[in-house]
Design a protein around this motif. Structure first.
Motif, PDB file in Angstrom:
ATOM      1  N   UNK A 190      50.591 -10.943  -3.803  1.00 59.77           N
ATOM      2  CA  UNK A 190      49.702 -12.099  -3.601  1.00 59.77           C
ATOM      3  C   UNK A 190      50.433 -13.265  -2.966  1.00 59.77           C
ATOM      4  N   UNK A 191      51.639 -13.498  -3.400  1.00 63.34           N
ATOM      5  CA  UNK A 191      52.423 -14.593  -2.830  1.00 63.34           C
ATOM      6  C   UNK A 191      52.788 -14.325  -1.371  1.00 63.34           C
ATOM      7  N   UNK A 192      53.013 -13.061  -1.033  1.00 69.18           N
ATOM      8  CA  UNK A 192      53.334 -12.704   0.353  1.00 69.18           C
ATOM      9  C   UNK A 192      52.149 -12.965   1.279  1.00 69.18           C
ATOM     10  N   UNK A 193      50.936 -12.915   0.751  1.00 71.11           N
ATOM     11  CA  UNK A 193      49.746 -13.149   1.574  1.00 71.11           C
ATOM     12  C   UNK A 193      49.297 -14.598   1.479  1.00 71.11           C
ATOM     13  N   UNK A 194      49.238 -15.150   0.271  1.00 71.92           N
ATOM     14  CA  UNK A 194      48.655 -16.472   0.052  1.00 71.92           C
ATOM     15  C   UNK A 194      49.681 -17.583  -0.128  1.00 71.92           C
ATOM     16  N   UNK A 195      50.929 -17.286  -0.200  1.00 71.13           N
ATOM     17  CA  UNK A 195      51.964 -18.284  -0.472  1.00 71.13           C
ATOM     18  C   UNK A 195      52.200 -19.235   0.695  1.00 71.13           C
ATOM     19  N   UNK A 196      53.060 -20.193   0.455  1.00 71.23           N
ATOM     20  CA  UNK A 196      53.374 -21.209   1.462  1.00 71.23           C
ATOM     21  C   UNK A 196      53.966 -20.606   2.732  1.00 71.23           C
ATOM     22  N   UNK A 197      54.684 -19.510   2.607  1.00 74.16           N
ATOM     23  CA  UNK A 197      55.261 -18.814   3.757  1.00 74.16           C
ATOM     24  C   UNK A 197      54.592 -17.467   3.987  1.00 74.16           C
ATOM     25  N   UNK A 198      53.385 -17.302   3.468  1.00 71.65           N
ATOM     26  CA  UNK A 198      52.695 -16.021   3.557  1.00 71.65           C
ATOM     27  C   UNK A 198      52.014 -15.805   4.891  1.00 71.65           C
ATOM     28  N   UNK A 199      51.265 -14.718   4.946  1.00 73.71           N
ATOM     29  CA  UNK A 199      50.595 -14.334   6.185  1.00 73.71           C
ATOM     30  C   UNK A 199      49.532 -15.344   6.617  1.00 73.71           C
ATOM     31  N   UNK A 200      48.851 -15.982   5.663  1.00 71.27           N
ATOM     32  CA  UNK A 200      47.810 -16.947   6.009  1.00 71.27           C
ATOM     33  C   UNK A 200      48.388 -18.263   6.551  1.00 71.27           C
ATOM     34  N   UNK A 201      49.633 -18.554   6.268  1.00 73.77           N
ATOM     35  CA  UNK A 201      50.271 -19.771   6.770  1.00 73.77           C
ATOM     36  C   UNK A 201      50.758 -19.603   8.209  1.00 73.77           C
ATOM     37  N   UNK A 202      50.702 -18.396   8.732  1.00 77.88           N
ATOM     38  CA  UNK A 202      51.200 -18.129  10.083  1.00 77.88           C
ATOM     39  C   UNK A 202      50.451 -18.941  11.137  1.00 77.88           C
TER      40      UNK A 202
END
Length: 80
Positions: free
Chosen positions: A6-18
């Motif tokens: 979840x952190x890899x997707x939603x985290x500050x450096x995750x996929x959504x922050x790209x």
């Protein structure tokens, strides 16, 4: 595992922050381009004021602006 996923997707450096990173990079590239233009303008002015071979027109412009002087035969038109 779910936490790290979840952190890899939603985290500050995750996929959504790209997308935010891409927008920020584009904004900063525009800012740097403007700064590069200003730097080139300043570099040109410095080259024109080189003590070994100063451009007389640039020196005259600088002296007139800094000392607020004019020749006796010149007409000054106020821009206000």
């Amino acid at each position: 595992m779910a936490f790290f996923g979840g952190y890899a997707v939603l985290g500050a450096n995750g996929l959504l922050a790209y997308g935010d990173y891409k927008r920020l990079v584009a904004k900063r590239e525009l800012h740097y381009a403007a700064l590069d233009q200003k730097r080139e303008l300043l570099r040109n002015r410095v080259a024109l004021l080189d003590p070994r071979h100063a451009n007389p027109d640039m020196v005259d412009e600088l002296v007139r602006r800094e000392l607020n002087v004019a020749h006796p035969d010149e007409v000054i038109v106020p821009l206000k």
